[in-house]
Motif scaffolding. Structure first.
Motif: not given
Length: 351
Positions: A31-34, A36-43, A152-155
């Motif tokens: 899973g990823y936490h998005f 605004p205007n930042q790269a997502a981080r794994p959670i 998409l996950r790699s992106a």
């Protein structure tokens, strides 16, 4: 976003979400936490549960992307425990719908998308992913790994910024259209030399190969192409939380799909014409062979008839005692055979 309140998280929610985890893992495989205007981080699973269960609006425009494996029996109970999702999503997890499907259920979008693990075999394996899109969470689930999801996950891991779940959905649709375009491009490379051989009147093209190629294209076109009515309904009456810009992204993805489907349909029609041309060439060759056999049979008919008559063991056979009897019989037969050959070959040249 509605979530089911739980006083205490499951004992396993503290573990990291890792795609290499075994089938005993409870919850999403990653899973990823998005924000605004930042790269997502794994959670982690625990962070996902906290995000889903903590009341309040939270940070504007933040959302989660949670991915589940349906081969894990604990995935669906986890979803029912921590998320309030429409019944249409759970039905899609076990549905046998064989086309890309998108429908709106209240303020939620439910999609069922197909992808091809494509190595240009005529029995191209197809993977299916079900998605549920809400304002603050995107849930995806599949039985086996899906190429477009992994891309998409790699992106996301590379730092690409996604501002909303709809933007991720649009990216998946565009990737799916790209897969169909790639299939059409590769299929065209195989069809071109077949067409050249047929134009040269060479029957060296496999009818089974053309038939299998056409069936594969029709099948993939049916599986990958989204339902036009679903896109029309979504674009005409979208949920309130979808912005105009996000609708435009979806519309662009739909247009890309429309172009890819048109190319696939044109290639299917081209293969159909090649099949008809090949069938015509085979029929022509068969007719020529039958004509030659007919001519040979007609030419041999007088000789066989006379041989049968003179071969009867009865008295009164004409010219039996004549010194030139054989020549008197053979000469007319040769003349008649020559006339028949001239007639038959002349008709063949007229064709």
């Amino acid at each position: 976003m509605e979530a089911t309140q739980q006083p205490k998280a499951a004992p396993t929610t503290g573990q990291n979400i890792d795609p290499t985890s075994g089938s005993d893992q409870v919850g999403p495989i990653w899973g990823y936490h998005f924000v605004p205007n930042q790269a997502a981080r794994p959670i982690t699973s625990e962070e996902a549960v906290q995000f889903l269960t903590v009341p309040g609006p939270g940070v504007p425009d933040e959302f989660l992307w949670l991915h589940f494996s349906l081969s894990n029996a604990a995935s669906e109970p986890w979803l029912r425990r921590y998320l309030t999702l429409p019944d249409t999503f759970y039905e899609s997890l076990h549905s046998d719908i064989d086309s890309t499907h998108l429908e709106q259920d209240g303020d939620t979008l439910v999609a069922r998308i197909h992808d091809v693990l494509f190595d240009f075999t005529f029995d191209a394996p197809v993977a299916t992913t079900s998605l549920c899109i809400k304002p603050r969470v995107l849930v995806s689930a599949h039985v086996r790994p899906w190429r477009s999801i992994n891309q998409l996950r790699s992106a996301v891991q590379a730092g690409q910024v996604f501002r909303s779940p709809i933007e991720i959905l649009s990216r998946l649709f565009r990737d799916q259209a790209s897969v169909l375009v790639d299939i059409v491009r590769r299929a065209t490379k195989r069809v071109d030399p077949m067409e050249e051989r047929l134009l040269a009147k060479r029957i060296s093209v496999s009818r089974s190969e053309l038939g299998a190629l056409r069936r594969m294209l029709v099948r993939l076109q049916r599986l990958l192409a989204p339902e036009p009515a679903a896109f029309f309904r979504l674009l005409s009456r979208p949920p309130d939380w979808i912005t105009e810009e996000e609708l435009q992204n979806l519309q662009q993805a739909a247009e890309k799909f429309s172009t890819a489907i048109s190319d696939a349909a044109a290639l299917v029609e081209r293969v159909k014409q090649l099949q008809e041309e090949l069938a015509a060439l085979v029929n022509e060759q068969t007719n020529r062979t039958l004509f030659v056999l007919t001519i040979v049979t007609v030419l041999a008919l007088p000789i066989n008839l006379v041989a049968g008559l003179f071969g009867m063991n009865v008295g009164g056979i004409p010219l039996a005692q004549h010194p030139y009897g054989f020549s008197l019989v053979v000469a007319p037969l040769l003349v008649l055979t020559a006339l028949l050959a001239y007639w038959g070959l002349g008709r063949r040249r007229d064709r």
